[in-house]
Design a protein around this motif. Sequence first.
Motif, short mmCIF file in Angstrom:
data_model
loop_
_atom_site.label_atom_id
_atom_site.label_comp_id
_atom_site.label_asym_id
_atom_site.label_seq_id
_atom_site.Cartn_x
_atom_site.Cartn_y
_atom_site.Cartn_z
N UNK A 349 -24.86 -80.25 41.96
CA UNK A 349 -24.14 -80.12 40.68
C UNK A 349 -23.41 -81.41 40.34
N UNK A 350 -23.09 -81.62 39.06
CA UNK A 350 -22.33 -82.83 38.69
C UNK A 350 -20.95 -82.82 39.34
N UNK A 355 -18.88 -77.28 31.01
CA UNK A 355 -20.15 -77.30 30.29
C UNK A 355 -20.58 -78.68 29.82
N UNK A 356 -19.64 -79.57 29.53
CA UNK A 356 -20.03 -80.91 29.07
C UNK A 356 -20.77 -81.65 30.17
N UNK A 357 -20.24 -81.59 31.38
CA UNK A 357 -20.90 -82.27 32.51
C UNK A 357 -22.25 -81.62 32.81
N UNK A 358 -22.28 -80.29 32.75
CA UNK A 358 -23.54 -79.58 32.97
C UNK A 358 -24.55 -79.97 31.90
N UNK A 376 -25.66 -74.37 28.83
CA UNK A 376 -24.68 -75.15 29.61
C UNK A 376 -23.40 -74.36 29.88
N UNK A 377 -22.89 -73.66 28.89
CA UNK A 377 -21.68 -72.87 29.08
C UNK A 377 -21.92 -71.76 30.12
N UNK A 378 -23.05 -71.09 30.00
CA UNK A 378 -23.38 -70.01 30.94
C UNK A 378 -23.47 -70.54 32.38
#
Length: 398
Positions: A349-350, A355-358, A376-378
């Motif tokens: 993972x980042x 969510x922005x990083x995802x 991304x949020x999920x």
Amino acid sequence: MADVFHVIDSRNAYDDAVAALAGGVGPVAVDAERASGFRYSQRAYLIQVFRREAGTFLFDPTGIDDFTSLHDAIRDEEWVLHAASQDLACLREVGLDPVGIFDTELAARLLGMPRVGLATVVEELLGIRLAKEHSAADWSTRPLPQSWLKYAALDVELLVDVRDRLAERLDEAGKAEIARQEFEATVHREAKPPAAEPWRRLSGIHALRSPRNLSVARALWQARDALAAETDVAPGRLVPDASLLAVAKALPESKRALADLKAFNGRASRTELDRWWAAIEAARTADPPATRVPSDAPPPPRAWAARNPEADARLRLAKASVVEAAEALGMPVENLLTPDHLRRLAWTPPEEDGPDAIGQALLDLGARAWQVEATSQRIAVAFVQATQSLEDAAHEHS
């Protein structure tokens, strides 16, 4: 539809067809027929083009050596293809390269249609039943039978009508922009680089463990590939994968033992016996291949629970959430997000949460903007939940 179909293989007929297509109206339906399973190459042996107010034209790429004027005439129009990723490479090989496409198979997937083969989609949308009896034919055959040409023409003559029905459904479902991004990504997707060790694609190769067995398998595959390229015959038609694997397992000690091996069959198994035996002998002195292939991909998910429990928890929760999102959107989960993208993200993972990083990590992996927006949020929430669940479990056992 014409009663008799003519293959365009002369320059005069080609020029007339290009002029007609240039004067046509609207999108251009394009399809290509290869001879997969019969020939070594993946070149096109027939290219079908249809445009309203122009008609249907069947081009023979073995007789037409330059498609520049056709490309120039239709390049800036929308090209309609079914499963475009299967045909773009062989079309580009002859100089036909679209700027924009409408992929009817991909559109059907995005709409959640249960079956997306061309015949099924045509029947559902247009009420016309297509016969698909020639889909696996040897299109390098010359002359091409009329029944084959009729089949090939139908593949494009109905495609623009199918495109229009699918476009309507995409608009109604609010998926027109999703489809646009997917079509654009298909056109601009870079071709996969050749495999570093293509012989490892031999069916059943995973059953071989020792370097010696693998060395023989590699040598036989390379010998077969060279013969296939030389004769332009599909490798499996010369000697099947199972036969090469049987030899690699048996490790015959003599040419006679190789000839006596019943599992070693295929049309070239005995006529090219010297070739195969030479490969086996060369394998004895060659540097053996590695038993494991280096890869930057995560291990199979079944091993995650033991090797990386945190990643396993992230993947399980995120996968469930993405599946839920795909169901809400009415499309297959693999069209919402490439499974490999999610696996890589869960394994590594980042560094930053949220969510922005995802989303940025997904974009870096090749996801489209709409996919990032939908997932991304999920995924970020699922990753937080995974961490929390592991911490809660640790507290319970402390």
